[in-house]
Design an enzyme around this catalytic site. Structure first.
Site, short mmCIF file in Angstrom:
data_model
loop_
_atom_site.label_atom_id
_atom_site.label_comp_id
_atom_site.label_asym_id
_atom_site.label_seq_id
_atom_site.Cartn_x
_atom_site.Cartn_y
_atom_site.Cartn_z
N LYS A 78 129.46 -21.83 54.04
CA LYS A 78 129.10 -20.42 53.85
C LYS A 78 128.71 -19.79 55.18
O LYS A 78 129.59 -19.46 55.96
CB LYS A 78 128.06 -20.33 52.74
CG LYS A 78 128.79 -20.61 51.41
CD LYS A 78 127.97 -20.85 50.21
CE LYS A 78 128.94 -21.17 49.05
NZ LYS A 78 128.34 -21.91 47.97
N SER B 263 123.15 -17.86 43.42
CA SER B 263 124.45 -17.53 44.02
C SER B 263 125.14 -16.32 43.40
O SER B 263 125.95 -15.67 44.07
CB SER B 263 125.37 -18.74 43.96
OG SER B 263 125.46 -19.26 42.66
N HIS C 96 123.03 -20.49 50.05
CA HIS C 96 123.17 -19.08 50.47
C HIS C 96 122.02 -18.59 51.34
O HIS C 96 122.04 -17.46 51.80
CB HIS C 96 123.31 -18.18 49.24
CG HIS C 96 124.51 -18.51 48.42
ND1 HIS C 96 125.77 -18.01 48.71
CD2 HIS C 96 124.67 -19.31 47.35
CE1 HIS C 96 126.62 -18.49 47.83
NE2 HIS C 96 125.98 -19.28 46.99
C1 LIG Z 1 128.84 -22.99 47.10
C2 LIG Z 1 127.66 -23.71 46.55
C3 LIG Z 1 127.65 -25.11 46.47
C4 LIG Z 1 128.85 -25.95 46.80
O1 LIG Z 1 129.05 -26.05 48.16
P1 LIG Z 1 130.53 -26.35 48.68
O2 LIG Z 1 130.35 -26.77 50.07
O3 LIG Z 1 131.29 -25.08 48.51
O4 LIG Z 1 131.10 -27.43 47.79
C5 LIG Z 1 126.48 -25.72 46.03
N1 LIG Z 1 125.42 -25.00 45.65
C6 LIG Z 1 125.41 -23.65 45.70
C7 LIG Z 1 124.19 -22.91 45.28
C8 LIG Z 1 126.54 -22.97 46.13
O5 LIG Z 1 126.54 -21.63 46.14
#
Ligand SMILES: *Cc1c(COP(=O)(O)O)cnc(C)c1O
Length: 411
Positions: free
Chosen positions: A259, A202, A230
């Protein structure tokens, strides 16, 4: 207790809420002071209106280059309309956990559509990606088990693994040799091992070598879990993510709806047995209010767009290429990677420099977040630039010029 109004000088000093002199405040205030001195203090910026490419932040207009809204769906009117219609039809809350009274036909439809999209037997919807990782890891692992994890894995994977009580074996980033060693050791000890990795890392934007990791896992009778927060919606010909791109399906796949889908929520996809087991045992799912059905309706609309409009992904990848190519022409420290992803770090190492650069870019109308420890390892502070299908070519060129000028102007 009387409520204390925050004075402007307190706000400026970051003392918001104000220091009131209680036992807890006396313990916490020095920590804040220390963070401030080390350029590690964090504050929130307030967005007014839509979280789109053009946005209004703390009262000024700028172009956003730090969101995870890779396809521009967070402000897509069709997704918002699906949410609006959902709220009008179903109301606001689900009113209970999914096992009691909170499971709605919208939730079930979304789970089925996610499973179908990903080519998996089942999917299970959680409130957030964070809750998904916590719930899944704690349910799958216990004392005596081993978790083998890349050091750059997302914080929710680390916390979930720790909460499970399994032995945590952290391996250096992308170190296949270390991974093999830990897995073989667990097999020799006859302990169950789960290999866990981000699909797309990330803060770095590189992609895990899933075929190699899956092979190592198979050889040691370990299971593989991939968090593709992602990659989902972004990578692969159909947007199914890192697994599709690399042709390797992990046993446990986790992703977020927050996302590329521009909504909120998380899910896990896998076998019938896995999902049924999680329904019995994943505590962040069992003991938590099911998400608003209208959000599931919105996510269904977003997923439909992901499926029906591959041109969005094509535009995103053109934008990534424009950024990387333009950065190289201008001599900016941006790497060209084997697999292009929307996450493009520009490492500046020093925390204070990262902050200065981010502020300088904001003064030129570009919002790029400075990412500092503990989000990234010490000495690797960076600007984390993210591209979206919704960016215009001129906006990307503008950012590149602003980056080049701001870097030159740094002391
Ligand atoms: C953003 C993210 C999460 C968390 O997801 P949310 O829905 O924002 O709680 C988990 N793992 C990764 C790799 C992330 O980038």
């Amino acid at each position: 207790m009387t409520r204390h109004r925050v004075r402007p000088e307190e706000k400026a000093a970051g003392l918001d809420p104000p220091y009131e002199g209680g036992v807890l405040d006396a313990r916490l205030a020095p920590v804040l002071e220390d963070l401030r001195e080390r350029s590690l203090y964090r504050v929130r910026r307030v967005v007014d209106g839509a979280h789109a490419v053009r946005m209004r932040v703390d009262g000024r207009d700028c172009i956003n280059f730090c969101s995870n809204d890779y396809l521009g769906l967070a402000s897509d009117p069709r997704v918002a309309e699906a949410a609006r219609a959902g709220f009008a039809r179903v109301g606001t809350g689900s009113s209970g956990s999914a096992l009691i009274s909170g499971f709605n036909a919208e939730h079930r439809a979304l789970e089925e559509e996610l499973a179908d999209f990903l080519g998996r037997p089942r999917a299970l919807l959680f409130s957030t990606g964070w809750a998904t990782n916590m719930g899944v890891l704690k349910a799958l692992l216990g004392r005596g088990d081993v978790i083998v994890a890349d050091e750059l894995n997302h914080a929710s994977l680390i916390d979930g693994a720790r909460a499970s009580g399994a032995e945590y074996r952290r391996i250096a980033h992308a170190d296949l040799g270390a991974c093999e060693h830990e897995l073989q050791q667990s097999a020799l000890d006859r302990r169950f091992a789960l290999l866990v990795t981000d699909g797309v890392f990330s803060m770095d934007g590189d992609v895990a070598d899933l075929p190699a990791l899956a092979q190592l896992a198979r050889r040691s009778s370990a299971a593989l879990m991939v968090d593709d927060a992602h990659g989902f919606g972004v990578l692969g010909a159909r947007g199914r993510g890192t697994a599709e791109l690399l042709g390797e399906e992990p046993e446990v796949l986790v992703a977020t709806l927050g996302k590329s889908l521009g909504c909120a929520g998380g899910f896990v996809a896998g076998s019938q047995v896995l999902i049924e087991y999680l329904i019995q045992r994943a505590r962040t799912w069992v003991f938590s209010t099911a998400p608003p059905p209208a959000m599931a309706a919105a996510a269904r609309a977003a997923l439909r767009i992901v499926r029906q409009e591959p041109e969005l992904r094509a535009r995103l990848h053109e934008n990534i290429e424009r950024f990387v190519g333009g950065a190289q022409q201008r001599g900016l420290p941006v790497e060209r990677r084997a697999v292009a992803t929307p996450i493009q770090p520009l490492i500046v190492h020093d925390d204070a420099r990262a902050l200065v650069l981010s502020r300088e870019l904001m003064s030129r109308g570009f919002w790029v977040a400075a990412i500092r420890p503990p989000t990234v390892p010490r000495g690797t502070a960076r600007l984390r630039i993210t591209l979206s299908a919704a960016h215009e070519p001129e906006q990307i060129d503008g950012l590149l010029d602003a980056l080049a000028e701001s870097l030159r102007a740094l002391p």
